[in-house]
Design an enzyme around this catalytic site. Structure first.
Site, PDB file in Angstrom:
ATOM      1  N   GLY A 262       1.199  32.840  46.325  1.00 44.36           N
ATOM      2  CA  GLY A 262      -0.270  33.134  47.737  1.00 44.36           C
ATOM      3  C   GLY A 262       0.586  32.667  49.301  1.00 44.36           C
ATOM      4  O   GLY A 262      -0.042  32.917  50.191  1.00 44.36           O
TER       5      GLY A 262
ATOM      6  N   GLU B 183       3.118  26.504  51.631  1.00 44.92           N
ATOM      7  CA  GLU B 183       2.319  26.073  50.583  1.00 44.92           C
ATOM      8  C   GLU B 183       1.168  27.218  51.354  1.00 44.92           C
ATOM      9  O   GLU B 183       1.365  26.751  52.861  1.00 44.92           O
ATOM     10  CB  GLU B 183       0.628  25.274  50.494  1.00 44.92           C
ATOM     11  N   ASP B 184       0.308  28.140  50.720  1.00 43.68           N
ATOM     12  CA  ASP B 184      -0.346  28.559  51.408  1.00 43.68           C
ATOM     13  C   ASP B 184      -2.094  27.930  51.407  1.00 43.68           C
ATOM     14  O   ASP B 184      -2.782  28.292  53.108  1.00 43.68           O
ATOM     15  CB  ASP B 184      -0.860  30.107  50.213  1.00 43.68           C
TER      16      ASP B 184
ATOM     17  N   ASP C 194      -5.606  22.585  48.107  1.00 46.74           N
ATOM     18  CA  ASP C 194      -7.251  22.601  46.691  1.00 46.74           C
ATOM     19  C   ASP C 194      -7.706  20.891  46.625  1.00 46.74           C
ATOM     20  O   ASP C 194      -8.245  20.432  47.173  1.00 46.74           O
ATOM     21  CB  ASP C 194      -7.329  23.468  46.309  1.00 46.74           C
TER      22      ASP C 194
ATOM     23  N   LYS D  80      -8.121  22.425  52.029  1.00 45.07           N
ATOM     24  CA  LYS D  80      -9.913  22.351  51.980  1.00 45.07           C
ATOM     25  C   LYS D  80     -10.294  21.123  52.215  1.00 45.07           C
ATOM     26  O   LYS D  80      -9.629  19.931  50.695  1.00 45.07           O
ATOM     27  CB  LYS D  80     -10.467  22.399  50.730  1.00 45.07           C
TER      28      LYS D  80
ATOM     29  N   PHE E 124     -14.133  29.360  48.583  1.00 45.68           N
ATOM     30  CA  PHE E 124     -13.201  30.600  47.850  1.00 45.68           C
ATOM     31  C   PHE E 124     -12.886  31.335  49.003  1.00 45.68           C
ATOM     32  O   PHE E 124     -13.660  32.062  48.978  1.00 45.68           O
ATOM     33  CB  PHE E 124     -13.134  31.018  46.379  1.00 45.68           C
ATOM     34  N   VAL E 125     -11.602  30.966  49.582  1.00 48.51           N
ATOM     35  CA  VAL E 125     -11.394  32.348  50.002  1.00 48.51           C
ATOM     36  C   VAL E 125     -10.148  33.103  49.784  1.00 48.51           C
ATOM     37  O   VAL E 125      -9.572  32.451  48.426  1.00 48.51           O
ATOM     38  CB  VAL E 125     -10.104  31.711  51.212  1.00 48.51           C
TER      39      VAL E 125
ATOM     40  N   ARG F 143      -4.846  40.276  48.063  1.00 52.57           N
ATOM     41  CA  ARG F 143      -3.652  39.629  48.775  1.00 52.57           C
ATOM     42  C   ARG F 143      -3.225  40.090  49.966  1.00 52.57           C
ATOM     43  O   ARG F 143      -2.094  39.499  50.948  1.00 52.57           O
ATOM     44  CB  ARG F 143      -2.318  39.141  47.771  1.00 52.57           C
TER      45      ARG F 143
HETATM   46  P1  5GP Z   1      -4.452  22.343  44.480  1.00 56.54           P
HETATM   47  O1  5GP Z   1      -3.699  22.368  43.335  1.00 56.54           O
HETATM   48  O2  5GP Z   1      -4.310  22.174  45.595  1.00 56.54           O
HETATM   49  O3  5GP Z   1      -6.495  22.532  43.212  1.00 56.54           O
HETATM   50  O4  5GP Z   1      -4.498  25.082  44.109  1.00 56.54           O
HETATM   51  C1  5GP Z   1      -3.360  24.569  44.588  1.00 56.54           C
HETATM   52  C2  5GP Z   1      -3.402  26.189  44.193  1.00 56.54           C
HETATM   53  O5  5GP Z   1      -4.828  26.708  44.021  1.00 56.54           O
HETATM   54  C3  5GP Z   1      -3.034  27.532  45.734  1.00 56.54           C
HETATM   55  O6  5GP Z   1      -1.954  27.312  45.686  1.00 56.54           O
HETATM   56  C4  5GP Z   1      -3.706  28.914  45.117  1.00 56.54           C
HETATM   57  O7  5GP Z   1      -2.657  29.522  44.831  1.00 56.54           O
HETATM   58  C5  5GP Z   1      -4.876  28.217  44.031  1.00 56.54           C
HETATM   59  N1  5GP Z   1      -6.239  28.377  44.748  1.00 56.54           N
HETATM   60  C6  5GP Z   1      -7.266  27.218  45.811  1.00 56.54           C
HETATM   61  N2  5GP Z   1      -8.131  27.126  46.052  1.00 56.54           N
HETATM   62  C7  5GP Z   1      -7.852  28.212  46.079  1.00 56.54           C
HETATM   63  C8  5GP Z   1      -8.750  29.019  47.119  1.00 56.54           C
HETATM   64  O8  5GP Z   1     -10.404  29.005  47.911  1.00 56.54           O
HETATM   65  N3  5GP Z   1      -8.358  31.029  47.091  1.00 56.54           N
HETATM   66  C9  5GP Z   1      -8.009  31.308  46.943  1.00 56.54           C
HETATM   67  N4  5GP Z   1      -7.705  32.468  46.071  1.00 56.54           N
HETATM   68  N5  5GP Z   1      -6.645  30.406  45.716  1.00 56.54           N
HETATM   69  C10 5GP Z   1      -6.950  28.933  45.487  1.00 56.54           C
END
Ligand code: 5GP
Length: 176
Positions: free
Chosen positions: A43, A98-99, A102, A130, A151-152, A164
């Site tokens: 990402g 990081e992208d 979440d 988020k 969700f983006v 992507r």
């Molecule tokens: P976390 O571990 O913080 O829950 O999630 C991190 C990863 O989940 C991000 O690096 C990404 O790959 C994926 N992710 C979380 N939210 C989104 C979203 O809204 N869209 C997309 N495409 N990926 C997400």
């Protein structure tokens, strides 16, 4: 197949302007010393490419791939290492790229893991965060945009490996 419906959240221009600001802030804090950017695949690929171009010459780039998702739109809560770094980071000034943060699980896990490798400095930048989705506390020193819990896709972020390559970020309104 129904066409995806996207609501644009940030345009290409807005993203690029914010990245420039972030790079100035990062260089102020890291100085002109060598630094290592660790891109979290896949990402962060667009963000890393654009951010790194603003950070000058003293930059090394490495990648890690972790996964807490199975290609859908919600987290499984399990973080696995799919690809580790190619080089050591001991004594280095490291920035995780990081992208999106979440739940915070991926970043919290990654920070903990990288600290065991003794970098001299460890910080994180995420283009998106988020705040309402946080499940664990994950420190992220630099955040591009705080977004609602939706969700983006785009600008590196996928839905089942699509979107992507979009230069903007949009909310996916009709995931199937
Ligand atoms: P976390 O571990 O913080 O829950 O999630 C991190 C990863 O989940 C991000 O690096 C990404 O790959 C994926 N992710 C979380 N939210 C989104 C979203 O809204 N869209 C997309 N495409 N990926 C997400």
């Amino acid at each position: 197949m129904t066409e995806p419906q996207l609501d644009i959240l940030y345009t290409e221009d807005q993203i690029q302007a914010r990245i420039k600001d972030l790079s100035l802030q990062i260089r102020r804090d890291y100085g002109d010393e060598p630094m290592v950017l660790i891109g979290v695949l896949k990402g962060s690929l667009m963000f890393l490419a654009d951010l790194s171009r603003h950070l000058g010459h003293q930059v090394r780039i490495d990648f890690m791939q972790l996964s807490s998702y199975e290609g859908g739109t919600s987290s499984t809560g399990v973080v696995q290492i799919r690809k580790d770094l190619d080089q050591t980071i001991e004594g280095e000034r490291v920035l995780i790229v990081e992208d999106i943060v979440d739940t915070g699980l991926t970043l919290a896990h990654l920070r903990e893991l990288l600290m065991t490798r003794h970098p001299s400095m460890l910080r994180a930048v995420s283009l998106l965060r988020k705040p309402e989705a946080a499940k664990v506390e994950a420190t992220c020193e630099y955040v591009g945009f705080e977004i609602p819990n939706q969700f983006v896709v785009g600008y590196g972020l996928d839905y089942r490996e699509r979107f992507r390559n979009l230069p903007y970020i949009g909310i996916l309104l009709n995931p199937d």
